[in-house]
Design a protein around this motif. Structure first.
Motif, PDB file in Angstrom:
ATOM      1  N   ALA A 237       2.334   9.153  -9.115  1.00 58.78           N
ATOM      2  CA  ALA A 237       2.121   8.651  -7.643  1.00 58.78           C
ATOM      3  C   ALA A 237       3.336   9.223  -6.863  1.00 58.78           C
ATOM      4  O   ALA A 237       4.508   9.071  -7.547  1.00 58.78           O
ATOM      5  CB  ALA A 237       1.984   7.146  -7.412  1.00 58.78           C
ATOM      6  N   SER A 238       3.372   9.289  -5.528  1.00 56.66           N
ATOM      7  CA  SER A 238       4.808   9.683  -4.847  1.00 56.66           C
ATOM      8  C   SER A 238       5.183   8.356  -4.396  1.00 56.66           C
ATOM      9  O   SER A 238       4.536   7.460  -4.317  1.00 56.66           O
ATOM     10  CB  SER A 238       4.228  10.401  -3.324  1.00 56.66           C
ATOM     11  OG  SER A 238       5.205  10.487  -2.793  1.00 56.66           O
ATOM     12  N   LEU A 239       6.544   8.396  -4.434  1.00 58.19           N
ATOM     13  CA  LEU A 239       7.296   7.306  -4.039  1.00 58.19           C
ATOM     14  C   LEU A 239       7.564   7.081  -2.353  1.00 58.19           C
ATOM     15  O   LEU A 239       7.498   6.009  -1.664  1.00 58.19           O
ATOM     16  CB  LEU A 239       8.727   7.164  -4.277  1.00 58.19           C
ATOM     17  CG  LEU A 239       9.233   6.674  -5.461  1.00 58.19           C
ATOM     18  CD1 LEU A 239       8.234   7.317  -6.661  1.00 58.19           C
ATOM     19  CD2 LEU A 239      10.461   6.585  -5.953  1.00 58.19           C
ATOM     20  N   ARG A 240       7.148   8.147  -1.626  1.00 57.25           N
ATOM     21  CA  ARG A 240       7.038   8.285  -0.145  1.00 57.25           C
ATOM     22  C   ARG A 240       8.377   7.555   0.231  1.00 57.25           C
ATOM     23  O   ARG A 240       8.287   6.984   1.157  1.00 57.25           O
ATOM     24  CB  ARG A 240       5.828   7.520   0.194  1.00 57.25           C
ATOM     25  CG  ARG A 240       4.656   8.115  -0.194  1.00 57.25           C
ATOM     26  CD  ARG A 240       3.308   7.876   0.597  1.00 57.25           C
ATOM     27  NE  ARG A 240       2.114   8.421   0.157  1.00 57.25           N
ATOM     28  CZ  ARG A 240       0.894   8.308   0.657  1.00 57.25           C
ATOM     29  NH1 ARG A 240       0.816   7.960   1.946  1.00 57.25           N
ATOM     30  NH2 ARG A 240      -0.264   8.917  -0.100  1.00 57.25           N
ATOM     31  N   ASN A 241       9.479   8.011  -0.368  1.00 55.21           N
ATOM     32  CA  ASN A 241      10.627   7.475  -0.148  1.00 55.21           C
ATOM     33  C   ASN A 241      11.289   7.544   1.237  1.00 55.21           C
ATOM     34  O   ASN A 241      10.828   8.712   1.845  1.00 55.21           O
ATOM     35  CB  ASN A 241      11.616   7.558  -0.972  1.00 55.21           C
ATOM     36  CG  ASN A 241      11.711   9.233  -1.370  1.00 55.21           C
ATOM     37  OD1 ASN A 241      10.743   9.697  -1.877  1.00 55.21           O
ATOM     38  ND2 ASN A 241      12.994   9.788  -1.168  1.00 55.21           N
ATOM     39  N   LEU A 242      12.181   6.771   1.899  1.00 55.04           N
ATOM     40  CA  LEU A 242      12.736   6.980   3.434  1.00 55.04           C
ATOM     41  C   LEU A 242      13.745   8.001   3.268  1.00 55.04           C
ATOM     42  O   LEU A 242      14.045   8.448   4.340  1.00 55.04           O
ATOM     43  CB  LEU A 242      12.894   5.782   3.938  1.00 55.04           C
ATOM     44  CG  LEU A 242      11.826   4.679   4.035  1.00 55.04           C
ATOM     45  CD1 LEU A 242      12.401   3.331   4.775  1.00 55.04           C
ATOM     46  CD2 LEU A 242      10.825   5.187   4.936  1.00 55.04           C
ATOM     47  N   ARG A 243      14.292   7.906   2.026  1.00 53.83           N
ATOM     48  CA  ARG A 243      15.629   8.946   2.109  1.00 53.83           C
ATOM     49  C   ARG A 243      15.829   9.926   1.138  1.00 53.83           C
ATOM     50  O   ARG A 243      14.902   9.874   0.087  1.00 53.83           O
ATOM     51  CB  ARG A 243      16.869   7.842   1.561  1.00 53.83           C
ATOM     52  CG  ARG A 243      17.149   6.771   2.153  1.00 53.83           C
ATOM     53  CD  ARG A 243      18.232   6.003   1.774  1.00 53.83           C
ATOM     54  NE  ARG A 243      18.829   4.731   2.440  1.00 53.83           N
ATOM     55  CZ  ARG A 243      19.570   3.905   2.030  1.00 53.83           C
ATOM     56  NH1 ARG A 243      19.982   3.870   0.787  1.00 53.83           N
ATOM     57  NH2 ARG A 243      19.843   2.857   2.894  1.00 53.83           N
TER      58      ARG A 243
ATOM     59  N   ARG B 143      -4.431   2.101 -11.817  1.00 60.27           N
ATOM     60  CA  ARG B 143      -4.296   0.842 -11.126  1.00 60.27           C
ATOM     61  C   ARG B 143      -2.640   0.641 -11.009  1.00 60.27           C
ATOM     62  O   ARG B 143      -2.422  -0.249 -10.049  1.00 60.27           O
ATOM     63  CB  ARG B 143      -5.169   0.021 -11.727  1.00 60.27           C
ATOM     64  CG  ARG B 143      -6.607   0.155 -11.566  1.00 60.27           C
ATOM     65  CD  ARG B 143      -7.464  -1.107 -11.884  1.00 60.27           C
ATOM     66  NE  ARG B 143      -7.248  -1.533 -13.439  1.00 60.27           N
ATOM     67  CZ  ARG B 143      -7.950  -1.055 -14.442  1.00 60.27           C
ATOM     68  NH1 ARG B 143      -8.933  -0.155 -14.499  1.00 60.27           N
ATOM     69  NH2 ARG B 143      -7.555  -1.285 -15.465  1.00 60.27           N
ATOM     70  N   GLU B 144      -2.084   0.850 -11.834  1.00 62.46           N
ATOM     71  CA  GLU B 144      -0.643   0.218 -12.263  1.00 62.46           C
ATOM     72  C   GLU B 144       0.281   1.079 -11.546  1.00 62.46           C
ATOM     73  O   GLU B 144       1.237   0.759 -11.061  1.00 62.46           O
ATOM     74  CB  GLU B 144      -0.283  -0.062 -13.700  1.00 62.46           C
ATOM     75  CG  GLU B 144      -1.265  -1.022 -14.271  1.00 62.46           C
ATOM     76  CD  GLU B 144      -0.929  -2.305 -13.950  1.00 62.46           C
ATOM     77  OE1 GLU B 144       0.362  -2.807 -13.489  1.00 62.46           O
ATOM     78  OE2 GLU B 144      -1.743  -3.072 -13.882  1.00 62.46           O
ATOM     79  N   ILE B 145       0.386   2.523 -11.387  1.00 57.12           N
ATOM     80  CA  ILE B 145       1.332   3.252 -11.019  1.00 57.12           C
ATOM     81  C   ILE B 145       1.526   3.329  -9.495  1.00 57.12           C
ATOM     82  O   ILE B 145       2.540   3.480  -9.122  1.00 57.12           O
ATOM     83  CB  ILE B 145       1.086   4.755 -11.484  1.00 57.12           C
ATOM     84  CG1 ILE B 145       2.482   5.449 -11.387  1.00 57.12           C
ATOM     85  CG2 ILE B 145      -0.164   5.515 -10.598  1.00 57.12           C
ATOM     86  CD1 ILE B 145       2.130   6.769 -12.100  1.00 57.12           C
ATOM     87  N   VAL B 146       0.593   2.947  -8.753  1.00 60.75           N
ATOM     88  CA  VAL B 146       0.695   2.903  -7.259  1.00 60.75           C
ATOM     89  C   VAL B 146       1.714   1.815  -6.975  1.00 60.75           C
ATOM     90  O   VAL B 146       2.752   1.942  -6.183  1.00 60.75           O
ATOM     91  CB  VAL B 146      -0.457   2.833  -6.597  1.00 60.75           C
ATOM     92  CG1 VAL B 146      -0.073   2.827  -4.992  1.00 60.75           C
ATOM     93  CG2 VAL B 146      -1.135   4.156  -6.702  1.00 60.75           C
ATOM     94  N   PRO B 147       1.482   0.469  -7.303  1.00 58.51           N
ATOM     95  CA  PRO B 147       2.427  -0.620  -6.916  1.00 58.51           C
ATOM     96  C   PRO B 147       3.545  -0.376  -7.596  1.00 58.51           C
ATOM     97  O   PRO B 147       4.594  -0.869  -7.149  1.00 58.51           O
ATOM     98  CB  PRO B 147       1.508  -1.926  -7.545  1.00 58.51           C
ATOM     99  CG  PRO B 147       0.617  -1.280  -8.335  1.00 58.51           C
ATOM    100  CD  PRO B 147       0.221   0.104  -7.894  1.00 58.51           C
TER     101      PRO B 147
ATOM    102  N   LEU C 295      10.187  12.179  -3.738  1.00 61.00           N
ATOM    103  CA  LEU C 295      10.387  11.737  -5.095  1.00 61.00           C
ATOM    104  C   LEU C 295       8.896  11.360  -5.737  1.00 61.00           C
ATOM    105  O   LEU C 295       8.145  10.864  -4.802  1.00 61.00           O
ATOM    106  CB  LEU C 295      11.209  10.518  -5.348  1.00 61.00           C
ATOM    107  CG  LEU C 295      12.769  10.859  -4.999  1.00 61.00           C
ATOM    108  CD1 LEU C 295      13.325   9.503  -4.951  1.00 61.00           C
ATOM    109  CD2 LEU C 295      13.293  11.569  -6.246  1.00 61.00           C
ATOM    110  N   GLY C 296       8.843  11.339  -6.923  1.00 65.38           N
ATOM    111  CA  GLY C 296       7.392  11.092  -7.642  1.00 65.38           C
ATOM    112  C   GLY C 296       7.387  10.489  -8.980  1.00 65.38           C
ATOM    113  O   GLY C 296       8.430  10.718  -9.552  1.00 65.38           O
ATOM    114  N   ILE C 297       6.763   9.745  -9.559  1.00 62.02           N
ATOM    115  CA  ILE C 297       6.706   9.206 -10.910  1.00 62.02           C
ATOM    116  C   ILE C 297       5.356   9.578 -11.526  1.00 62.02           C
ATOM    117  O   ILE C 297       4.377   9.680 -10.829  1.00 62.02           O
ATOM    118  CB  ILE C 297       6.602   7.739 -10.816  1.00 62.02           C
ATOM    119  CG1 ILE C 297       8.057   7.188 -10.519  1.00 62.02           C
ATOM    120  CG2 ILE C 297       6.394   7.148 -12.191  1.00 62.02           C
ATOM    121  CD1 ILE C 297       8.377   5.580 -10.043  1.00 62.02           C
TER     122      ILE C 297
END
Length: 279
Positions: free
Chosen positions: A212-218, A243-247, A222-224
């Protein structure tokens, strides 16, 4: 002696200055640049430009696509920047979260950043199983390598994804790799819709992954991703991790953004509700 802006003036090594100019120029080009383009833009001779560019490739500052011969930023500058105290501070905070998620999922967990046509591992919590997937901090992977590329490419529009496919092609790492451009684009669209990406032995035989991507602001994207062997990452386990990785990515993103959003906004997940992976 100082210039009009108060900066110290001194001897400037011409080759160093030219090399820096090449790096800046390539960094601003979304589709990379060829030697002739770089030489023309900077008014350097092609021989000088080629020599400097190859020296930068040797040091990892630039990458050269073997097919198109175009230059892109390499991982070296990013790797150096990640040693900055801000990154070390973030990595120290993120490490317990990665370890906790690793323990819950039972598989290796990686945090990575996109650097042009590569994905760079910047933090890892490896599985405690005797047989596990390992990758050290600093390891890089091709952008189109399985689940990694999917999460980063899902942040781009379809036109940009097709442009990158035209430049780099779609490598067939295994007999399960998606090598058809239209099918790959459909896969990227599905990743956007469900909020996570899957890899069922598309990059390495016997290896599966969820990301999943973090879609970070800075900073850079980034991704996990969670990686394991198909013997433990069954369809049921893939569904559970999806189900768990997005949150979980949301919680890491909030840590990274460090208060850039109101608390109420941080609590609301910005991703689509994860759907069940199909067997």
């Amino acid at each position: 002696m100082q210039d009009n802006n108060g900066r110290a003036m001194g001897y400037k090594a011409p080759a160093v200055q030219k090399g820096i100019n090449i790096v800046k120029l390539v960094a601003a080009a979304h589709a990379g640049m060829g030697i002739s383009e770089i030489a023309a833009a900077l008014a350097y001779s092609k021989s000088t430009t080629s020599g400097l560019a190859q020296a930068l490739v040797a040091e990892g500052v630039l990458n050269q696509d073997p097919a198109t011969k175009r230059f892109f930023l390499g991982p070296a500058l990013l790797a150096i920047s990640l040693k900055h105290w801000n990154y070390l501070k973030f990595n120290k905070k993120a490490a317990p979260l990665l370890a906790s998620f690793r323990d819950r999922m039972g598989e290796s967990v990686f945090l990575g950043v996109r650097s042009d046509d590569r994905a760079l591992v910047i933090a890892a919590a490896e599985s405690q199983n005797p047989y596990k997937i390992s990758a050290p901090v600093g390891a890089t992977f091709p952008l189109f390598a399985g689940v990694i590329g999917k999460i980063f490419l899902s942040l781009l529009d379809d036109t940009a994804v097709r442009a990158l496919m035209n430049i780099h092609g779609l490598p067939c790492f295994t007999d399960r790799s998606i090598c058809d451009p239209d099918k790959y684009l459909t896969e990227i669209q599905q990743v956007r819709q469900r909020g996570y990406a899957l890899d069922r032995e598309e990059y390495m035989p016997g290896v599966r992954a969820v990301a999943a991507s973090l879609r970070n602001l800075r900073g850079l994207p980034l991704g996990i991703w969670v990686v394991g062997f198909n013997t433990t990452l069954t369809d049921t386990m893939l569904s559970h991790i999806a189900r768990e990785i997005v949150p979980f990515a949301e919680s890491v993103r909030c840590l990274l953004d460090d208060g850039d959003q109101p608390e109420a906004s941080r609590r609301s997940v910005m991703y689509p509700q994860p759907s069940q992976p199909k067997g």
